[in-house]
Design a protein around this motif. Structure first.
Motif, PDB file in Angstrom:
ATOM      1  N   GLU A 258     124.724  -8.185 -58.297  1.00  0.00           N
ATOM      2  CA  GLU A 258     124.609  -9.506 -58.053  1.00  0.00           C
ATOM      3  C   GLU A 258     123.376 -10.064 -57.688  1.00  0.00           C
ATOM      4  OE1 GLU A 258     128.030  -9.837 -55.016  1.00  0.00           O
ATOM      5  OE2 GLU A 258     129.311  -9.697 -56.559  1.00  0.00           O
ATOM      6  N   SER A 259     122.462  -9.204 -56.951  1.00  0.00           N
ATOM      7  CA  SER A 259     121.177  -9.654 -56.730  1.00  0.00           C
ATOM      8  C   SER A 259     120.302  -9.552 -57.882  1.00  0.00           C
ATOM      9  CB  SER A 259     120.564  -8.629 -55.734  1.00  0.00           C
ATOM     10  OG  SER A 259     120.115  -7.520 -56.381  1.00  0.00           O
ATOM     11  N   GLY A 260     120.564  -9.351 -58.867  1.00  0.00           N
ATOM     12  CA  GLY A 260     119.793  -9.688 -60.326  1.00  0.00           C
ATOM     13  C   GLY A 260     119.016  -8.192 -60.684  1.00  0.00           C
ATOM     14  N   CYS A 261     119.634  -7.030 -60.113  1.00  0.00           N
ATOM     15  CA  CYS A 261     118.861  -5.807 -60.415  1.00  0.00           C
ATOM     16  C   CYS A 261     118.641  -5.555 -61.720  1.00  0.00           C
ATOM     17  CB  CYS A 261     119.722  -4.498 -59.957  1.00  0.00           C
ATOM     18  SG  CYS A 261     119.143  -3.041 -60.289  1.00  0.00           S
ATOM     19  N   PRO A 262     117.727  -5.351 -62.679  1.00  0.00           N
ATOM     20  CA  PRO A 262     117.744  -5.011 -64.033  1.00  0.00           C
ATOM     21  C   PRO A 262     118.412  -3.989 -64.542  1.00  0.00           C
ATOM     22  CG  PRO A 262     115.533  -5.135 -62.946  1.00  0.00           C
ATOM     23  CD  PRO A 262     116.304  -5.051 -61.925  1.00  0.00           C
ATOM     24  N   PRO A 263     119.394  -3.973 -65.652  1.00  0.00           N
ATOM     25  CA  PRO A 263     120.405  -3.247 -65.869  1.00  0.00           C
ATOM     26  C   PRO A 263     119.722  -1.746 -66.085  1.00  0.00           C
ATOM     27  CG  PRO A 263     120.697  -5.200 -67.079  1.00  0.00           C
ATOM     28  CD  PRO A 263     119.316  -5.220 -66.148  1.00  0.00           C
ATOM     29  N   HIS A 264     118.815  -1.626 -66.735  1.00  0.00           N
ATOM     30  CA  HIS A 264     118.176  -0.319 -67.044  1.00  0.00           C
ATOM     31  C   HIS A 264     117.759   0.609 -65.745  1.00  0.00           C
ATOM     32  CE1 HIS A 264     114.280  -2.526 -66.412  1.00  0.00           C
ATOM     33  NE2 HIS A 264     113.761  -1.493 -66.101  1.00  0.00           N
ATOM     34  N   ILE A 265     117.671   0.033 -64.650  1.00  0.00           N
ATOM     35  CA  ILE A 265     117.559   1.019 -63.293  1.00  0.00           C
ATOM     36  C   ILE A 265     118.745   1.117 -62.532  1.00  0.00           C
ATOM     37  CG2 ILE A 265     114.952   0.633 -63.434  1.00  0.00           C
ATOM     38  CD1 ILE A 265     115.418  -0.941 -61.098  1.00  0.00           C
ATOM     39  N   LEU A 266     119.680   0.205 -62.719  1.00  0.00           N
ATOM     40  CA  LEU A 266     120.750   0.226 -61.712  1.00  0.00           C
ATOM     41  C   LEU A 266     121.470   1.403 -61.622  1.00  0.00           C
ATOM     42  CD1 LEU A 266     122.669  -1.482 -60.164  1.00  0.00           C
ATOM     43  CD2 LEU A 266     124.199  -2.293 -62.135  1.00  0.00           C
ATOM     44  N   ASP A 267     121.904   2.240 -62.763  1.00  0.00           N
ATOM     45  CA  ASP A 267     122.588   3.572 -62.512  1.00  0.00           C
ATOM     46  C   ASP A 267     121.525   4.502 -62.048  1.00  0.00           C
ATOM     47  OD1 ASP A 267     124.679   2.523 -63.815  1.00  0.00           O
ATOM     48  OD2 ASP A 267     124.367   3.223 -65.881  1.00  0.00           O
ATOM     49  N   SER A 268     120.475   4.207 -62.320  1.00  0.00           N
ATOM     50  CA  SER A 268     119.341   5.430 -61.516  1.00  0.00           C
ATOM     51  C   SER A 268     119.304   5.271 -60.144  1.00  0.00           C
ATOM     52  CB  SER A 268     117.864   5.257 -62.354  1.00  0.00           C
ATOM     53  OG  SER A 268     118.178   5.566 -63.720  1.00  0.00           O
ATOM     54  N   LEU A 269     119.234   4.197 -59.755  1.00  0.00           N
ATOM     55  CA  LEU A 269     119.198   3.705 -58.543  1.00  0.00           C
ATOM     56  C   LEU A 269     120.169   4.274 -57.590  1.00  0.00           C
ATOM     57  CD1 LEU A 269     117.587  -0.052 -58.225  1.00  0.00           C
ATOM     58  CD2 LEU A 269     116.572   2.255 -57.404  1.00  0.00           C
ATOM     59  N   MET A 270     121.473   4.014 -58.219  1.00  0.00           N
ATOM     60  CA  MET A 270     122.767   4.508 -57.499  1.00  0.00           C
ATOM     61  C   MET A 270     122.841   6.032 -57.626  1.00  0.00           C
ATOM     62  SD  MET A 270     124.120   2.024 -56.368  1.00  0.00           S
ATOM     63  CE  MET A 270     125.223   2.817 -55.676  1.00  0.00           C
ATOM     64  N   GLU A 271     122.288   6.719 -58.341  1.00  0.00           N
ATOM     65  CA  GLU A 271     122.186   8.150 -58.473  1.00  0.00           C
ATOM     66  C   GLU A 271     121.559   8.561 -57.339  1.00  0.00           C
ATOM     67  OE1 GLU A 271     120.988   9.678 -62.149  1.00  0.00           O
ATOM     68  OE2 GLU A 271     122.466   8.901 -63.211  1.00  0.00           O
ATOM     69  N   PHE A 272     120.221   7.948 -56.984  1.00  0.00           N
ATOM     70  CA  PHE A 272     119.435   8.223 -55.842  1.00  0.00           C
ATOM     71  C   PHE A 272     120.008   7.491 -54.560  1.00  0.00           C
ATOM     72  CE2 PHE A 272     116.327   8.191 -59.484  1.00  0.00           C
ATOM     73  CZ  PHE A 272     116.715   9.590 -59.784  1.00  0.00           C
ATOM     74  N   CYS A 273     121.323   7.352 -54.213  1.00  0.00           N
ATOM     75  CA  CYS A 273     121.667   7.005 -52.926  1.00  0.00           C
ATOM     76  C   CYS A 273     122.360   7.983 -52.101  1.00  0.00           C
ATOM     77  CB  CYS A 273     122.894   5.475 -53.218  1.00  0.00           C
ATOM     78  SG  CYS A 273     124.234   6.274 -53.890  1.00  0.00           S
ATOM     79  N   HIS A 274     122.217   9.273 -52.712  1.00  0.00           N
ATOM     80  CA  HIS A 274     123.031  10.430 -52.080  1.00  0.00           C
ATOM     81  C   HIS A 274     121.660  11.297 -51.883  1.00  0.00           C
ATOM     82  CE1 HIS A 274     125.698  13.612 -51.393  1.00  0.00           C
ATOM     83  NE2 HIS A 274     126.633  12.767 -51.263  1.00  0.00           N
ATOM     84  N   GLU A 275     121.805  12.128 -50.967  1.00  0.00           N
ATOM     85  CA  GLU A 275     120.739  13.354 -50.481  1.00  0.00           C
ATOM     86  C   GLU A 275     120.735  14.225 -51.564  1.00  0.00           C
ATOM     87  OE1 GLU A 275     123.383  16.060 -47.919  1.00  0.00           O
ATOM     88  OE2 GLU A 275     121.654  14.923 -46.700  1.00  0.00           O
TER      89      GLU A 275
END
Length: 338
Positions: A258-275
């Motif tokens: 919803e904040s406008g995150c570019p779709p091509h990095i959204l999944d990658s960012l979520m992969e890096f939310c866990h240690e």
């Protein structure tokens, strides 16, 4: 129209009056062009020569008077020579100085103003004159409108507020229509942009040059998005949730989208939310405690509405590889985000 001569103290020189309205010049303009007079025939041993003589009439008129005159006929009102607005200029300073020294009574003399002032101070006085019937006064009945003095006695707050509401409602309707049209245009542009991105990604496989261009476009898109997010400060690193569950991750992913995150990095960012996917300097409680002093060097962006921050690689080029990863980290907290 010029000023009424009878309003001035003393005699007014005829050179300071407008030939059209016979009033004292107001915002005057002067004719400054050269006119060609009819040719004069001169005979020299059976030869005819035509000679054009030029003159400058320099007549001065009120700006309003001469402009209105020229809409009806393109000639000088005095000598009837051809004239257009292109031939008009401001009058000389000496004429302006003579006008400014004239003393005139206030427009509001019929309403009680007895001021006599120099012509160059006339306009500023009118704006401040307490006898001006059109001077706005705040309504004391509660509506808050500024009402001309001569309309105060007939002012009705309810009527004026209803009129304002009708106008605002009409304006809101127009804006809603405009917003709808703009949204359709934006959606169409987004669709075309997505098609272009898909084309670029397809081309990058076979064309190295296109691959470099597409990569740069994606980096620029991330930088633009990052600049729209507010900076954040972590006050309690101990409040970090290093192993968020699926429900929490889904909530953060929705906020990023919803904040406008570019779709091509959204999944990658979520992969890096866990240690388990964090770089080695953050991958365990021990290493995080060891590197705690380094955290204050992070440039963090607030994920809107959430106790979570983004640590994007484009904002943290100064950080080492053991505490940074591309495209960035998502850090979720139970508390401690400002």
């Amino acid at each position: 129209m010029g000023y009424d001569v009878n309003r001035f103290q003393g005699e007014v020189d005829e050179e300071l009056t407008c030939p059209i309205c016979s009033g004292v010049l107001e915002d005057p303009l002067q004719v400054c062009c050269l006119y060609a007079l009819p040719p004069v025939a001169q005979i020299y041993i059976c030869h005819i020569h035509f000679r054009f003589q030029a003159v400058m009439c320099e007549h001065a008129f009120c700006r309003g008077c001469i402009n209105e005159w020229l809409t009806r006929q393109p000639t000088c009102p005095v000598d009837r020579n051809a004239l257009t607005t292109a031939n008009l200029r401001a009058v000389p300073r000496i004429l302006r100085n003579l006008l400014s020294r004239l003393s005139i009574t206030c427009d509001n003399a019929p309403y009680g103003c007895s001021s006599v002032l120099k012509l160059d101070a006339y306009n500023s006085h009118l704006e401040e004159c307490i006898h001006n019937p059109k001077r706005p006064f705040p309504c004391e009945k509660g509506c808050g409108f500024d009402i001309p003095k001569d309309e105060l006695k007939d002012h009705n707050c309810v009527r004026e507020l209803r009129t304002l509401i009708v106008k605002q409602t009409e304006k809101m309707g127009e804006l809603k229509t405009e917003i709808t049209d703009q949204q359709l245009t934006i959606n169409e542009l987004k669709r075309e942009l997505q098609l272009f991105k898909d084309f670029m990604r397809a081309m990058r496989v076979s064309n190295p040059a296109m691959r470099a261009i597409a990569d740069q476009m994606e980096r620029d898109e991330v930088i633009r998005w990052s600049s729209t997010l507010p900076r954040a400060r972590v006050t309690r690193w101990g409040g970090m949730i290093s192993t968020p569950d699926d429900a929490l991750q889904l909530m953060i992913k929705r906020a990023l989208s919803e904040s406008g995150c570019p779709p091509h990095i959204l999944d990658s960012l979520m992969e890096f939310c866990h240690e388990r996917r964090w770089p080695r300097g953050l991958s365990s409680l021990e290493t995080r405690q060891t590197n705690r002093r380094i955290y204050d060097n992070y440039v963090c962006r607030r994920i809107p509405g959430k106790q979570a921050v983004l640590v994007l690689s484009c904002d943290n080029l100064h950080m080492t590889e053991d505490v940074m990863i591309d495209p960035g980290l998502v850090m979720i907290f139970a508390h401690g985000i400002e």
